[in-house]
Design a protein around this motif. Structure first.
Motif, PDB file in Angstrom:
ATOM      1  N   LEU A 242      -3.923   0.778  -2.389  1.00  0.00           N
ATOM      2  CA  LEU A 242      -3.364  -0.575  -2.480  1.00  0.00           C
ATOM      3  C   LEU A 242      -2.857  -0.784  -3.900  1.00  0.00           C
ATOM      4  O   LEU A 242      -3.556  -0.486  -4.874  1.00  0.00           O
ATOM      5  CB  LEU A 242      -4.451  -1.589  -2.129  1.00  0.00           C
TER       6      LEU A 242
ATOM      7  N   ALA B 196      -2.536  -5.373   4.277  1.00  0.00           N
ATOM      8  CA  ALA B 196      -2.220  -4.115   3.607  1.00  0.00           C
ATOM      9  C   ALA B 196      -1.974  -2.973   4.583  1.00  0.00           C
ATOM     10  O   ALA B 196      -1.560  -1.890   4.172  1.00  0.00           O
ATOM     11  CB  ALA B 196      -3.351  -3.738   2.658  1.00  0.00           C
TER      12      ALA B 196
ATOM     13  N   ARG C 154       0.853  -1.185   0.000  1.00  0.00           N
ATOM     14  CA  ARG C 154       0.000   0.000   0.000  1.00  0.00           C
ATOM     15  C   ARG C 154       0.889   1.235   0.000  1.00  0.00           C
ATOM     16  O   ARG C 154       1.821   1.349   0.802  1.00  0.00           O
ATOM     17  CB  ARG C 154      -0.915   0.004   1.231  1.00  0.00           C
TER      18      ARG C 154
END
Length: 420
Positions: free
Chosen positions: A136, A168, A131
């Motif tokens: 992302l 993430a 990310r």
């Protein structure tokens, strides 16, 4: 050789929410790849053997269908494969559910993905995500040949446990405000059952209590459901349970081991103390424990208990939820239900499906942004089809235009047959 792939929309998880997201995104014109770590699609319906879909219809009297679109394609395909693959029934709690045969769902979902040209990879685990600047970029995956990466314009986390969001670094929460989560249950299947006898939760409770009195160990939940398919001698029992403490391999292994052991003791109690079960045979456990609540995504908006209980409608709704909160906090007692008006539904706002801190990340299924009691209603598989469909269409439109507008999402969902 380094393997790198790129698509418009990546969907993590192949349960009801993930399948609905992938098919919805594909119908909206996106190139989609779905990643699933199991050898088949279907989520709790096939992995845990839960053979009933709650939330397709509203609760109580005068049930109204509140989920359509992708689900209709799945039901039609199951019924094409077998005339008895699905059945609309009234459950022991008085709600209208769609009962189905999990093995037919596996094949129906394969066929559906092929029909809508959705690419999907089974036996694949997401092991990391990148990310940058609030977006992302790609995920790292692993299969038996090694690692590979998938870049996408937008992502849908339909993993159930918010695994993609967590990896993430997007904001997530664990359970309720005090960190409490609902019990997880491992279903098991029995054949050779005389289903003309009393199969109610009360009959189950009598048998389990008698088993405990006779000294049978490791019987946790005393009151649970037996799912009975009309004309069949098979039932699915929803009883062996644990309270999750985390999702590490150590914790998951212990939970699977403990609940598998419980299943055998329940079979013993049924054979000895439940009429109609004298000659039953254990035909399947699991194959995986079914979670009701673990991690959830923190969204731009949070679905609240008041939204669910008051059946609130929202102008930015992208799906309908028809079920009521079903809360499983005890290993020994039955679920607690919070009543709602019969025949009514609430709206799921788009903001509940959008990550609060990751611009191109959507959530679907039981991990959507909701408080503890609201999640107890929105987590059911029927509603997961609705939130998945909404998330998939929104992700596809953002991938195509770089923006997402709720009016465009709603228009596309309506074009695809969804109820909003």
């Amino acid at each position: 050789m380094k393997r790198e792939y790129e698509v418009d929309v990546l969907v993590a998880g192949g349960g009801p929410a993930g399948v609905a997201a992938a098919v919805g995104a594909a119908q909206a014109g996106a190139e989609v790849l779905l990643i699933e770590r199991s050898p088949f699609l279907g989520g709790e319906g096939t992995h845990a053997g839960v053979g009933a879909l709650c939330g397709i219809y509203t609760c109580g009297d005068n049930p109204q269908k509140c989920v359509a679109g992708v689900f209709d394609h799945i039901q039609e395909e199951m019924d094409r494969l077998s005339p008895k693959a699905t059945e609309v029934i009234v459950s022991a709690t008085g709600n209208t559910n769609v009962q189905f045969k999990p093995e037919y769902m596996k094949v129906a979902l394969d066929n559906l993905m092929d029909r809508f040209q959705v690419k999907y990879l089974l036996h694949t685990v997401i092991i990391g995500a990148e990310r940058r600047n609030g977006s992302l970029c790609y995920v790292r995956c692993a299969d038996d040949e090694g690692e590979f990466t998938v870049a996408a314009k937008t992502f849908v986390d339909a993993s159930g446990d918010a695994n993609l969001s967590y990896m993430a670094g997007a904001a997530t929460v664990w359970g309720s405000e005090d960190g409490q989560v609902m019990a997880a249950t491992l279903p098991f299947r029995l054949s050779g059952v005389d289903t003309t006898k009393d199969m109610s939760p009360a009959a189950v409770e009598r048998a389990v209590r008698a088993g405990k009195a006779a000294g049978i160990p490791n019987l946790t939940r005393e009151r649970g459901f037996l799912l009975v398919m009309t004309g069949s001698d098979e039932v699915i029992a929803l009883l062996p349970s644990v309270i999750p403490t985390g999702l590490s391999a150590w914790e998951l292994t212990e939970m699977e081991k403990v609940t598998r052991g419980q299943a055998l003791y329940y079979v013993d109690a049924f054979r000895r103390f439940m009429p109609g079960m004298e000659n039953c045979e254990l035909t399947m456990i699991g194959p995986a424990i079914g979670f009701r609540e673990t991690r959830r995504m923190v969204g731009r908006q949070t679905l609240t208990a008041e939204d669910v209980l008051q059946r609130r409608k929202h102008p930015d709704g992208v799906g309908r939820g028809g079920f009521k909160p079903e809360i499983h906090l005890s290993l020994n007692e039955a679920a607690t239900y919070l009543d709602v008006p019969s025949g009514s539904y609430y709206d799921i706002p788009l903001g509940c499906l959008r990550s609060a801190d990751t611009d191109n990340l959507y959530g679907a299924g039981r991990l959507i942004s909701a408080d503890h009691q609201a999640m107890a209603a929105s987590r059911v598989m029927g509603t997961c089809f609705a939130s998945g469909h909404g998330a998939g269409v929104a992700a596809a439109l953002q991938a195509k235009t770089g923006e997402v507008h709720v009016d465009a999402v709603r228009a596309e969902l309506i074009r695809q047959g969804a109820l909003i």
